[in-house]
Design a protein around this motif. Structure first.
Motif, PDB file in Angstrom:
ATOM      1  N   THR A   5       0.842  -1.202   0.000  1.00  0.00           N
ATOM      2  CA  THR A   5       0.000   0.000   0.000  1.00  0.00           C
ATOM      3  C   THR A   5       0.876   1.250   0.000  1.00  0.00           C
ATOM      4  N   PRO A  37      -5.369  -3.441   1.108  1.00  0.00           N
ATOM      5  CA  PRO A  37      -6.371  -3.496   2.182  1.00  0.00           C
ATOM      6  C   PRO A  37      -6.813  -2.119   2.676  1.00  0.00           C
ATOM      7  N   LEU A  38      -7.539  -1.397   1.872  1.00  0.00           N
ATOM      8  CA  LEU A  38      -8.071  -0.092   2.272  1.00  0.00           C
ATOM      9  C   LEU A  38      -9.591  -0.156   2.290  1.00  0.00           C
ATOM     10  N   THR A  39     -10.179   0.618   3.166  1.00  0.00           N
ATOM     11  CA  THR A  39     -11.637   0.703   3.208  1.00  0.00           C
ATOM     12  C   THR A  39     -12.118   1.643   2.104  1.00  0.00           C
ATOM     13  N   ALA A  40     -13.408   1.632   1.847  1.00  0.00           N
ATOM     14  CA  ALA A  40     -13.974   2.509   0.819  1.00  0.00           C
ATOM     15  C   ALA A  40     -13.704   3.979   1.153  1.00  0.00           C
ATOM     16  N   ALA A  41     -13.826   4.307   2.440  1.00  0.00           N
ATOM     17  CA  ALA A  41     -13.576   5.691   2.858  1.00  0.00           C
ATOM     18  C   ALA A  41     -12.112   6.072   2.633  1.00  0.00           C
ATOM     19  N   GLU A  42     -11.200   5.136   2.904  1.00  0.00           N
ATOM     20  CA  GLU A  42      -9.771   5.431   2.719  1.00  0.00           C
ATOM     21  C   GLU A  42      -9.426   5.585   1.242  1.00  0.00           C
ATOM     22  N   TRP A  43     -10.009   4.746   0.386  1.00  0.00           N
ATOM     23  CA  TRP A  43      -9.761   4.903  -1.051  1.00  0.00           C
ATOM     24  C   TRP A  43     -10.186   6.292  -1.507  1.00  0.00           C
ATOM     25  N   ARG A  79     -10.830   9.057   0.287  1.00  0.00           N
ATOM     26  CA  ARG A  79     -10.121  10.157   0.944  1.00  0.00           C
ATOM     27  C   ARG A  79      -8.722  10.345   0.371  1.00  0.00           C
ATOM     28  N   LEU A 110      -3.324   7.399   6.604  1.00  0.00           N
ATOM     29  CA  LEU A 110      -3.470   5.941   6.673  1.00  0.00           C
ATOM     30  C   LEU A 110      -2.769   5.357   7.888  1.00  0.00           C
TER      31      LEU A 110
END
Length: 243
Positions: free
Chosen positions: A51, A124-130, A132, A208
């Motif tokens: 990542t 391994p990122l959440t939808a919000a992290e992608w 943001r 992150l």
């Protein structure tokens, strides 16, 4: 801003084979290459190494795409296109705004392409992290768009591309976008604090890893935005006065 001219400018860029191959294809290929070299393991900060590689290459690709707007500006100056535009109702600020906006438009598909490949690789990122990180990195690319414009206003059409390409190498290396700064010599990590790509990387990584200092990175990048902007305005006025 002249939206018609902006639309034509973006279409001209997107239709260029060089845009697809070098602006998008190269960073994606480098992400896959460096991702394979460094592998995927959990770093001390809790982030996966793959990542971190993806964020670094996304920052490299977006900043490079924005910087290379100077190549088009220099070529237009060489061909006399800017002189022609000054005979139209379009004003100087409108022309500069279109160039910066088109540079930002170029940076966005680069980020989307690398993030899409990262998604396919299972980062391994959440939808919000992608979402943001996409917005953060794209917004933080603005200083590079203005810096590229400044380079284009000083250079010539046949040299700016080479100059920008040569500039991207130290920016990528010293900014820690290619290779993590942790494994580079100490002096390089120190020098990194003086290059804008280091702070662009921080904007992408700090949220992150829940590290503090993102606002410091934002302030430094704001400085890198204001200084080239002043140079651009000054240079454009001098060019106009010569006509």
């Amino acid at each position: 801003m002249n939206t018609t001219y902006l639309t034509l400018e973006i279409k001209r860029i997107v239709r260029s084979p060089q845009f697809t191959i070098f602006t998008i294809g190269m960073p994606v290929a480098m992400y896959l290459l460096f991702g394979a070299i460094f592998g995927d393991y959990v770093l001390d900060n809790g982030l996966h190494s793959s990542t971190q590689t993806m964020i670094g290459m996304a920052a490299y690709g977006a900043s490079g795409g924005a910087l290379f707007t100077g190549t088009r500006v220099a070529q237009e100056r060489t061909d006399g296109w800017q002189r022609q535009l000054r005979l139209t109702p379009m004003r100087g600020p409108g022309y500069l705004a279109v160039k910066v906006a088109s540079a930002m438009a170029v940076a966005l598909p680069v980020l989307l392409a690398i993030f899409f490949v990262g998604f396919l690789r299972g980062e391994p990122l959440t939808a919000a992290e992608w979402g943001r990180q996409l917005v953060f990195l794209w917004a933080a690319t603005l200083p590079f768009a203005v810096l590229g414009l400044a380079i284009g206003l000083f250079g010539k059409g046949d040299t700016v591309g080479a100059v920008t390409g040569a500039l991207m190498m130290p920016l990528g290396m010293l900014g820690g976008l290619w290779i993590p700064l942790e494994i580079l010599p100490g002096w390089m990590a120190t020098v990194a604090h003086f290059v804008p790509t280091y702070w662009l990387r921080r904007v992408g990584l700090d949220p992150l890893t829940h590290a503090s200092g993102t606002w410091v990175a934002v302030l430094v990048l704001a400085g890198w935005l204001v200084l080239p902007a002043l140079v651009v305005v000054r240079r454009f006025r001098l060019d106009t006065a010569r006509l």
